[in-house]
Scaffold this motif. Structure first.
Motif, PDB file in Angstrom:
ATOM      1  N   ASN A  53      26.001 -26.896  -5.712  1.00 40.45           N
ATOM      2  CA  ASN A  53      25.386 -27.045  -4.298  1.00 40.45           C
ATOM      3  C   ASN A  53      26.119 -26.256  -3.158  1.00 40.45           C
ATOM      4  O   ASN A  53      25.407 -25.862  -2.531  1.00 40.45           O
ATOM      5  CB  ASN A  53      25.715 -28.522  -4.187  1.00 40.45           C
ATOM      6  CG  ASN A  53      24.308 -29.408  -4.439  1.00 40.45           C
ATOM      7  OD1 ASN A  53      23.465 -28.738  -5.152  1.00 40.45           O
ATOM      8  ND2 ASN A  53      24.108 -30.522  -4.103  1.00 40.45           N
ATOM      9  N   VAL A  54      27.372 -26.044  -3.168  1.00 36.61           N
ATOM     10  CA  VAL A  54      28.046 -25.622  -2.002  1.00 36.61           C
ATOM     11  C   VAL A  54      27.719 -24.265  -2.039  1.00 36.61           C
ATOM     12  O   VAL A  54      27.207 -23.560  -1.116  1.00 36.61           O
ATOM     13  CB  VAL A  54      29.617 -25.777  -2.070  1.00 36.61           C
ATOM     14  CG1 VAL A  54      30.358 -24.595  -1.376  1.00 36.61           C
ATOM     15  CG2 VAL A  54      30.072 -27.064  -1.809  1.00 36.61           C
ATOM     16  N   PHE A  55      27.738 -23.702  -3.382  1.00 37.79           N
ATOM     17  CA  PHE A  55      27.362 -22.036  -3.395  1.00 37.79           C
ATOM     18  C   PHE A  55      26.075 -21.692  -3.212  1.00 37.79           C
ATOM     19  O   PHE A  55      25.874 -20.654  -2.385  1.00 37.79           O
ATOM     20  CB  PHE A  55      27.787 -21.555  -5.037  1.00 37.79           C
ATOM     21  CG  PHE A  55      28.490 -20.537  -4.965  1.00 37.79           C
ATOM     22  CD1 PHE A  55      29.654 -20.127  -4.719  1.00 37.79           C
ATOM     23  CD2 PHE A  55      27.816 -19.330  -5.681  1.00 37.79           C
ATOM     24  CE1 PHE A  55      30.239 -18.770  -4.670  1.00 37.79           C
ATOM     25  CE2 PHE A  55      28.322 -17.989  -5.876  1.00 37.79           C
ATOM     26  CZ  PHE A  55      29.553 -17.731  -5.254  1.00 37.79           C
ATOM     27  N   ILE A  56      25.263 -22.568  -3.879  1.00 34.18           N
ATOM     28  CA  ILE A  56      23.744 -22.093  -3.474  1.00 34.18           C
ATOM     29  C   ILE A  56      23.532 -22.357  -2.019  1.00 34.18           C
ATOM     30  O   ILE A  56      22.679 -21.709  -1.460  1.00 34.18           O
ATOM     31  CB  ILE A  56      22.755 -23.435  -4.358  1.00 34.18           C
ATOM     32  CG1 ILE A  56      22.951 -22.756  -5.806  1.00 34.18           C
ATOM     33  CG2 ILE A  56      21.485 -23.245  -4.041  1.00 34.18           C
ATOM     34  CD1 ILE A  56      22.371 -23.637  -6.690  1.00 34.18           C
ATOM     35  N   ILE A 111      21.113 -30.889 -11.724  1.00 37.82           N
ATOM     36  CA  ILE A 111      21.648 -29.855 -10.993  1.00 37.82           C
ATOM     37  C   ILE A 111      20.574 -28.994 -10.661  1.00 37.82           C
ATOM     38  O   ILE A 111      20.692 -28.591  -9.164  1.00 37.82           O
ATOM     39  CB  ILE A 111      22.573 -29.379 -11.749  1.00 37.82           C
ATOM     40  CG1 ILE A 111      23.706 -30.316 -12.370  1.00 37.82           C
ATOM     41  CG2 ILE A 111      23.231 -27.893 -11.210  1.00 37.82           C
ATOM     42  CD1 ILE A 111      24.609 -29.964 -13.249  1.00 37.82           C
ATOM     43  N   LEU A 112      19.609 -28.673 -11.272  1.00 36.07           N
ATOM     44  CA  LEU A 112      18.500 -27.724 -10.912  1.00 36.07           C
ATOM     45  C   LEU A 112      17.789 -28.704  -9.776  1.00 36.07           C
ATOM     46  O   LEU A 112      17.323 -27.786  -8.707  1.00 36.07           O
ATOM     47  CB  LEU A 112      17.656 -27.301 -11.867  1.00 36.07           C
ATOM     48  CG  LEU A 112      18.281 -25.991 -12.807  1.00 36.07           C
ATOM     49  CD1 LEU A 112      17.195 -25.571 -13.644  1.00 36.07           C
ATOM     50  CD2 LEU A 112      18.321 -25.016 -11.585  1.00 36.07           C
ATOM     51  N   ALA A 113      17.425 -29.667  -9.878  1.00 35.18           N
ATOM     52  CA  ALA A 113      16.825 -30.521  -8.874  1.00 35.18           C
ATOM     53  C   ALA A 113      17.422 -30.505  -7.638  1.00 35.18           C
ATOM     54  O   ALA A 113      16.842 -30.468  -6.654  1.00 35.18           O
ATOM     55  CB  ALA A 113      16.406 -31.872  -9.493  1.00 35.18           C
ATOM     56  N   ARG A 114      18.768 -30.817  -7.891  1.00 30.63           N
ATOM     57  CA  ARG A 114      19.311 -30.872  -6.364  1.00 30.63           C
ATOM     58  C   ARG A 114      19.561 -29.582  -5.716  1.00 30.63           C
ATOM     59  O   ARG A 114      19.343 -29.367  -4.443  1.00 30.63           O
ATOM     60  CB  ARG A 114      20.666 -31.450  -6.603  1.00 30.63           C
ATOM     61  CG  ARG A 114      20.887 -32.891  -6.673  1.00 30.63           C
ATOM     62  CD  ARG A 114      19.654 -33.862  -6.418  1.00 30.63           C
ATOM     63  NE  ARG A 114      19.708 -34.082  -5.052  1.00 30.63           N
ATOM     64  CZ  ARG A 114      18.846 -34.409  -4.394  1.00 30.63           C
ATOM     65  NH1 ARG A 114      17.872 -35.072  -5.081  1.00 30.63           N
ATOM     66  NH2 ARG A 114      18.939 -34.809  -3.032  1.00 30.63           N
ATOM     67  N   ALA A 115      19.779 -28.360  -6.422  1.00 30.76           N
ATOM     68  CA  ALA A 115      19.840 -27.038  -5.681  1.00 30.76           C
ATOM     69  C   ALA A 115      18.452 -26.840  -5.354  1.00 30.76           C
ATOM     70  O   ALA A 115      18.377 -26.267  -4.029  1.00 30.76           O
ATOM     71  CB  ALA A 115      19.974 -26.095  -6.939  1.00 30.76           C
ATOM     72  N   GLU A 116      17.345 -27.213  -6.001  1.00 33.02           N
ATOM     73  CA  GLU A 116      16.006 -26.655  -5.235  1.00 33.02           C
ATOM     74  C   GLU A 116      15.565 -27.817  -4.360  1.00 33.02           C
ATOM     75  O   GLU A 116      15.050 -27.240  -3.031  1.00 33.02           O
ATOM     76  CB  GLU A 116      14.898 -26.834  -6.489  1.00 33.02           C
ATOM     77  CG  GLU A 116      13.518 -26.677  -6.188  1.00 33.02           C
ATOM     78  CD  GLU A 116      13.042 -25.301  -5.825  1.00 33.02           C
ATOM     79  OE1 GLU A 116      13.806 -24.301  -6.484  1.00 33.02           O
ATOM     80  OE2 GLU A 116      11.898 -25.081  -5.573  1.00 33.02           O
ATOM     81  N   ASN A 122      19.578 -26.953   2.994  1.00 35.39           N
ATOM     82  CA  ASN A 122      20.610 -27.580   3.975  1.00 35.39           C
ATOM     83  C   ASN A 122      21.843 -27.168   3.840  1.00 35.39           C
ATOM     84  O   ASN A 122      22.145 -25.934   3.221  1.00 35.39           O
ATOM     85  CB  ASN A 122      21.008 -29.010   3.338  1.00 35.39           C
ATOM     86  CG  ASN A 122      19.754 -29.813   3.866  1.00 35.39           C
ATOM     87  OD1 ASN A 122      19.383 -30.362   4.803  1.00 35.39           O
ATOM     88  ND2 ASN A 122      19.132 -30.214   2.609  1.00 35.39           N
ATOM     89  N   LYS A 123      22.734 -27.168   4.874  1.00 38.75           N
ATOM     90  CA  LYS A 123      23.982 -26.422   5.303  1.00 38.75           C
ATOM     91  C   LYS A 123      24.943 -26.796   4.324  1.00 38.75           C
ATOM     92  O   LYS A 123      24.711 -27.931   3.528  1.00 38.75           O
ATOM     93  CB  LYS A 123      24.408 -26.953   6.547  1.00 38.75           C
ATOM     94  CG  LYS A 123      23.448 -26.318   7.958  1.00 38.75           C
ATOM     95  CD  LYS A 123      24.515 -26.242   9.023  1.00 38.75           C
ATOM     96  CE  LYS A 123      23.584 -25.720  10.109  1.00 38.75           C
ATOM     97  NZ  LYS A 123      23.045 -26.728  11.208  1.00 38.75           N
ATOM     98  N   VAL A 124      26.196 -26.375   4.279  1.00 41.83           N
ATOM     99  CA  VAL A 124      27.033 -26.488   3.200  1.00 41.83           C
ATOM    100  C   VAL A 124      27.612 -27.801   3.000  1.00 41.83           C
ATOM    101  O   VAL A 124      27.623 -28.530   2.158  1.00 41.83           O
ATOM    102  CB  VAL A 124      28.021 -25.398   3.476  1.00 41.83           C
ATOM    103  CG1 VAL A 124      29.399 -25.571   2.592  1.00 41.83           C
ATOM    104  CG2 VAL A 124      27.744 -24.086   3.440  1.00 41.83           C
ATOM    105  N   LEU A 125      28.099 -28.460   4.164  1.00 41.95           N
ATOM    106  CA  LEU A 125      28.764 -29.813   4.258  1.00 41.95           C
ATOM    107  C   LEU A 125      27.797 -30.715   3.734  1.00 41.95           C
ATOM    108  O   LEU A 125      28.252 -31.611   2.887  1.00 41.95           O
ATOM    109  CB  LEU A 125      29.289 -30.257   5.535  1.00 41.95           C
ATOM    110  CG  LEU A 125      30.494 -31.108   5.548  1.00 41.95           C
ATOM    111  CD1 LEU A 125      31.592 -30.290   4.621  1.00 41.95           C
ATOM    112  CD2 LEU A 125      31.010 -31.394   7.040  1.00 41.95           C
ATOM    113  N   PRO A 126      26.432 -30.975   4.355  1.00 36.69           N
ATOM    114  CA  PRO A 126      25.669 -31.879   3.495  1.00 36.69           C
ATOM    115  C   PRO A 126      25.402 -31.678   2.150  1.00 36.69           C
ATOM    116  O   PRO A 126      25.281 -32.777   1.391  1.00 36.69           O
ATOM    117  CB  PRO A 126      24.522 -31.601   4.522  1.00 36.69           C
ATOM    118  CG  PRO A 126      24.840 -31.173   5.710  1.00 36.69           C
ATOM    119  CD  PRO A 126      26.145 -30.245   5.381  1.00 36.69           C
ATOM    120  N   SER A 127      25.402 -30.529   1.834  1.00 38.57           N
ATOM    121  CA  SER A 127      25.028 -30.139   0.661  1.00 38.57           C
ATOM    122  C   SER A 127      26.120 -30.623  -0.604  1.00 38.57           C
ATOM    123  O   SER A 127      25.831 -31.053  -1.531  1.00 38.57           O
ATOM    124  CB  SER A 127      24.813 -28.619   0.195  1.00 38.57           C
ATOM    125  OG  SER A 127      23.511 -28.174   0.792  1.00 38.57           O
TER     126      SER A 127
END
Lengths: 268, 194
Positions: A53-56, A111-116, A122-127
Motif C-alpha cells: 500500500n505504501v509503495f503503490i 491486497i489487489l483490492a486495497r491497492a486498486e 490516497n496519500k502515503v500515511l492513510p494508505s
C-alpha cells in the motif's frame, strides 16, 4: 488522529475484508487449522499489505492506468518474496506449515483490492493505515476461524490442551469440509449480528435518538465486541438510513414491524 | 516415465487431490462464479486452457531461465508475470483468430490472472520437480478437477436458489455450508491408495 482510529475500526469490524467483504477465501480456508498458523498467515499478509500500500501510494502518479494491475502485481510479488525469504530464515516451522500459501499472498484479492480501491487514490500515511487496518481485520477473522477449528478439531488452543481428555476430537474440523462449514457458520453469525444492529438502528432512527450509538463502544468479550461492530456500523451508515425508513424501505415500517422482526429473528 | 504413471498422476490431480476440496486453491472463483452452471463451465474451460499452457510456459521459464542464472528465489515474481502476460496474449490471440472461443471465454480471461489455482499449479510443478510431460498433464488435470468441482457446485447452487434457509444463512453462509458437504463427499477419494 480520529480519522485513523475510524479507519482501523472500519478495517477490523465494519468492513472486515474476510467476514464482510468476503475476499481472500483461499488462505482463510486453508491456513486456519490452528490458531498459530492462522495468526502467522494474517501477520504475513498484513506485512505485505502495508508495504505494498505504501509503495503503490508513493508511485500512484507514475503508474500508467493501462498497466496498473500488472504493476501492482509486480510490486506485491516483490514484497511477498521478501516476506517468504524472511520467514524461511527466521520462522521455519511456520514457513513449512503454511507452505505454498505464502507465495500465494500475491494473488490474494484483498491486497489487489486495497491497492486498486485505496492506495492508488490516497496519500502515503492513510494508505499505510489502511493496509494495517485491513491486515488486522484479515488476521482477526483468521484467528476466529483458527480458534474454533483448533478447539473443536484437536481440543486445544495454541497447542495447549483446553478441553478435557474425554472430549472426542472432531477431526473433520481440521479437514477441508470443516473449513467450509466453520466459515459458513461464522459468516452466518456475523450476518445475524449485522441484521440485529440494523434493526436496532432503525428503531432508534424511528424514535429520533440515533446519536447514542457511538459511546457504547467499549467491550472486551467477543459478543460485546460484535455488538460494537454493529453499533458503530449503524452510526456510520446511519446518515442515509435515517431517511430510508420514512421513505418506505423494503421492510415494512409500521409500528408492528419491530415486533415482527423480533419474532423472525427468534425463529432463526 | 511410463503411461501408467501419467494416468495415476492425472487421476490423483482430478479427484484425490482436488484443487478446491483438498488443497483450497482457487476458492475465490469457485465461490464467486458458480451461480449458474453455464458460466461456471465457461470459467472452468478458460482456467483449463490457461493452466495447461501456463504449466508448460512456467516449466520452461523455470528450467531454462531461472535455474541457469541461479534466480530460483524469484520464482513467484517470474511466474506471476508469465501468467499475466500469457493471459493477455491468449486473450489477444483468441480475439484475433478464434472469435467464437473468445466470445465464450472472453469475460473470464482477465479474472484468471489473479486465480490462485494457476499460480499454485505452477509452483507445485516446480516443487514436485515434474518433467515437461508431467507438468503439462498435471496442469491440465488439476484444472479439470477445478472444472468438475465448480460445475457440480453450480448445479447444486442452482437448486439451492429455491431453498429457504434461515435469514442469517441467506447468501454466502449457506453456499459455504453446501461447499462443506460437497467437500465431505470429495474427501472419500482421499482414502484411495495409488
Amino acid at each position: 488522529m480520529n480519522r485513523y482510529i475510524k479507519q482501523l475500526k472500519e478495517g477490523i469490524l465494519d468492513q472486515n475484508p474476510t467476514l464482510v467483504q468476503l475476499l481472500g477465501m483461499c488462505p482463510t480456508l486453508a491456513t486456519t487449522t490452528s490458531l498459530e498458523n492462522a495468526f502467522g498467515m494474517g501477520m504475513a499478509a498484513t506485512a505485505v499489505l502495508i508495504c505494498s500500500n505504501v509503495f503503490i501510494s508513493l508511485l500512484r502518479k507514475f503508474i500508467p492506468r493501462q498497466v496498473r494491475i500488472a504493476a501492482y502485481i509486480v510490486i506485491v510479488s516483490g514484497f511477498v518474496t521478501a516476506v517468504e525469504l524472511l520467514m524461511r530464515a527466521y520462522l521455519y516451522s511456520l514457513y513449512q506449515a503454511l507452505g505454498l500459501f505464502i507465495p500465494l499472498i500475491v494473488v490474494n484479492c484483498i491486497i489487489l483490492a486495497r491497492a486498486e480501491a485505496f492506495a492508488s487514490k490516497n496519500k502515503v500515511l492513510p494508505s499505510a493505515m489502511d493496509g494495517l487496518a485491513m491486515g488486522l481485520g484479515f488476521t482477526f477473522a483468521l484467528c476466529i476461524l483458527g480458534t474454533v477449528r483448533e478447539l473443536l478439531g484437536s481440543g486445544s488452543v495454541l497447542g495447549f490442551r483446553v478441553l478435557p481428555e474425554a472430549y472426542p476430537e472432531m477431526v473433520v474440523f481440521l479437514l477441508p469440509p470443516g473449513a467450509f462449514l466453520t466459515l459458513g457458520f461464522v459468516i452466518a453469525a456475523v450476518q445475524k449480528l449485522r441484521g440485529m444492529s440494523e434493526e436496532r438502528r432503525r428503531r432508534r432512527a424511528g424514535s429520533g435518538a440515533r446519536q447514542s450509538a457511538e459511546p457504547a463502544a467499549a467491550g472486551t468479550e467477543p459478543a460485546a465486541d460484535a455488538a460494537v461492530i454493529s453499533a458503530s456500523g449503524a452510526a456510520i451508515s446511519g446518515v442515509p438510513g435515517d431517511a430510508a425508513p420514512a421513505a418506505g424501505s423494503p421492510d415494512a415500517d409500521t409500528p408492528e414491524r419491530q415486533a415482527a422482526d423480533r419474532k423472525e429473528d427468534n425463529k432463526t | 516415465m511410463n503411461f501408467t504413471d501419467i494416468l495415476l498422476l492425472m487421476f490423483s490431480a482430478v479427484l484425490v487431490e482436488n484443487f478446491i476440496f483438498s488443497r483450497f486453491y482457487g476458492c475465490c472463483p469457485f465461490l464467486g462464479v458458480s451461480e449458474k452452471p453455464d458460466t461456471a463451465l465457461g470459467m472452468g474451460m478458460a482456467v483449463t486452457f490457461v493452466m495447461t499452457v501456463s504449466g508448460a510456459a512456467t516449466w520452461a521459464v523455470y528450467r531454462y531461465l531461472l535455474v541457469p542464472f541461479g534466480l530460483e528465489y524469484l520464482q513467484t515474481v517470474a511466474f506471476i508475470l508469465v501468467i499475466a502476460a500469457l493471459v493477455q496474449f491468449i486473450e489477444m490471440f483468441l480475439r484475433r483468430f478464434i472469435p467464437a472461443l473468445y466470445s465464450a471465454l472472453g469475460i473470464y480471461l482477465p479474472l484468471i490472472t489473479t486465480n490462485c489455482a494457476v499460480l499454485s499449479s505452477a509452483l507445485l510443478i516446480v516443487q514436485e520437480d515434474y518433467s515437461f510431460l508431467e507438468a503439462v498433464c498435471f496442469g491440465f488435470s488439476a484444472a479439470l478437477g477445478f472444472t468438475l468441482a465448480i460445475t457440480v457446485f453450480a448445479g447444486l447452487r442452482a437448486r439451492m436458489a429455491y431453498a429457504d434457509p434461515p435469514r442469517a444463512f441467506k447468501g454466502f453462509p449457506i453456499t459455504l455450508i453446501a461447499a462443506g458437504l460437497l467437500a465431505m463427499a470429495f474427501s472419500c477419494f482421499s482414502g484411495v491408495q495409488l
